[in-house]
Design a protein around this motif. Structure first.
Motif, PDB file in Angstrom:
ATOM      1  N   GLY A   1      -4.192  -0.802   4.429  1.00 41.10           N
ATOM      2  CA  GLY A   1      -4.219  -1.219   3.035  1.00 41.10           C
ATOM      3  C   GLY A   1      -3.352  -2.434   2.802  1.00 41.10           C
ATOM      4  O   GLY A   1      -3.673  -3.303   1.974  1.00 41.10           O
TER       5      GLY A   1
ATOM      6  N   ASP B   1       0.813  -1.217   0.000  1.00 43.39           N
ATOM      7  CA  ASP B   1       0.000   0.000   0.000  1.00 43.39           C
ATOM      8  C   ASP B   1       0.848   1.269   0.000  1.00 43.39           C
ATOM      9  O   ASP B   1       0.307   2.361  -0.102  1.00 43.39           O
TER      10      ASP B   1
ATOM     11  N   ALA C   1     -10.870  -0.570   0.623  1.00 47.32           N
ATOM     12  CA  ALA C   1     -11.522   0.232  -0.412  1.00 47.32           C
ATOM     13  C   ALA C   1     -11.264  -0.337  -1.803  1.00 47.32           C
ATOM     14  O   ALA C   1     -10.184  -0.848  -2.094  1.00 47.32           O
TER      15      ALA C   1
ATOM     16  N   THR D   1      -6.456   1.067  -5.619  1.00 47.49           N
ATOM     17  CA  THR D   1      -6.131   0.760  -4.234  1.00 47.49           C
ATOM     18  C   THR D   1      -5.377  -0.563  -4.144  1.00 47.49           C
ATOM     19  O   THR D   1      -5.291  -1.313  -5.133  1.00 47.49           O
TER      20      THR D   1
ATOM     21  N   GLN E   1      -1.000   4.490  -0.587  1.00 44.75           N
ATOM     22  CA  GLN E   1      -2.414   4.242  -0.317  1.00 44.75           C
ATOM     23  C   GLN E   1      -2.632   3.815   1.136  1.00 44.75           C
ATOM     24  O   GLN E   1      -3.565   3.058   1.437  1.00 44.75           O
TER      25      GLN E   1
ATOM     26  N   MET F   1      -6.119   2.968   3.473  1.00 40.97           N
ATOM     27  CA  MET F   1      -7.248   2.792   2.562  1.00 40.97           C
ATOM     28  C   MET F   1      -8.148   1.638   2.974  1.00 40.97           C
ATOM     29  O   MET F   1      -9.260   1.509   2.469  1.00 40.97           O
TER      30      MET F   1
END
Length: 259
Positions: free
Chosen positions: A115, A14, A50, A76, A44, A47
């Motif tokens: 993430g 991420d 998502a 994402t 990211q 996140m």
């Protein structure tokens, strides 16, 4: 003699395609099989799970790391896994999905926002044995070298033994070069006591920065927080069935008066 099939390993993260953590993870996996990297084109973090549904996604093959099949995704971390499975592997699932190595811990409640871990969870949803790795160092200068032998050992164990159905692993490393070993743990009952730092922009309109203090309310010595505080790598099996099974009998005792 028939040569054993080389495992295929999907590497995601991420923190973005150029983050030092994904480079460390990618190089660790090169010794274990064929590596395919699919990662976001920009950071990211936070996140969670998502996905992108309101705009198109881009997935571009790039020549970034010598000898490694690498793709940059506009979406994402979860988008990266979904696109990898459907468009790169064409439904032929990889043997392992590894996510990270994240810059910063994803222990205790952080797993819900991460993430890094959501990418691993998505791998698990796709029935791919999956592991998320994180290090207690948020800087871009983080030293991942002390983690690598543990990352490899955990990956080998997963490749050899698989994982229980519906389970992925959340692995966190303490910072420093003297990791004592691996502890199988439960998620600590710990959370962030959050605040918002209010400031004013030049037009006298308020804006906010999320801040907070991490609070551990769990004194158990079998938790991920305890393991990390005592110099161990923590391994927590995480399930994506979020049913509170222990509460079903309680709710069934309620008397609903509607039909």
């Amino acid at each position: 003699m028939i040569k054993a099939k080389q495992p295929t390993i999907l590497v995601v993260n991420d923190d973005g395609i150029t983050a030092p953590g994904i480079k460390a993870l990618m190089h660790a996996m090169k010794d274990l099989g064929r590596v395919v990297v699919v990662a976001p084109d920009s950071p990211q973090s936070g996140m969670g799970h998502a996905i992108t549904i309101g705009k198109p996604l881009r997935l571009d093959r790039i020549e970034l790391y010598d000898g490694i099949e690498t793709y940059r995704c506009s979406g994402t971390p979860v988008d990266c896994v979904k696109l990898a499975v459907t468009k790169i592997f064409k439904g032929q699932k990889p043997d392992l999905c590894v996510s990270g190595i994240n810059h910063g811990l994803n222990n205790s409640i952080n797993v819900l926002y991460s993430g890094t871990m959501s990418a691993a969870v998505e791998g698990g949803i796709e029935s791919i044995p999956s592991v998320g790795f994180s290090l207690d160092d948020y800087t871009m200068e983080a030293d991942f070298e002390p983690c690598i032998k543990f990352v490899k050992e955990i990956a080998v164990q997963v490749l050899n033994n698989g994982l229980p159905i519906g389970t992925v692993l959340n692995v966190n490393f303490p910072v420093g070069d003297k990791i004592k070993g691996i502890k199988i743990c439960r998620q600590a009952n710990a959370k962030w006591a959050e605040e918002f730092d209010e400031r004013m922009d030049p037009y006298k309109r308020p804006y906010y920065w999320l801040t907070g203090v991490f609070q551990n309310n769990d004194k158990g010595e079998d938790t991920d927080v305890w393991a990390l505080d005592h110099g161990y790598a923590s391994v927590v099996p995480v399930q994506f069935d979020m049913t509170a099974h222990h509460a079903v009998s309680v709710l069934n005792s309620w008397k609903f008066d509607v039909q």
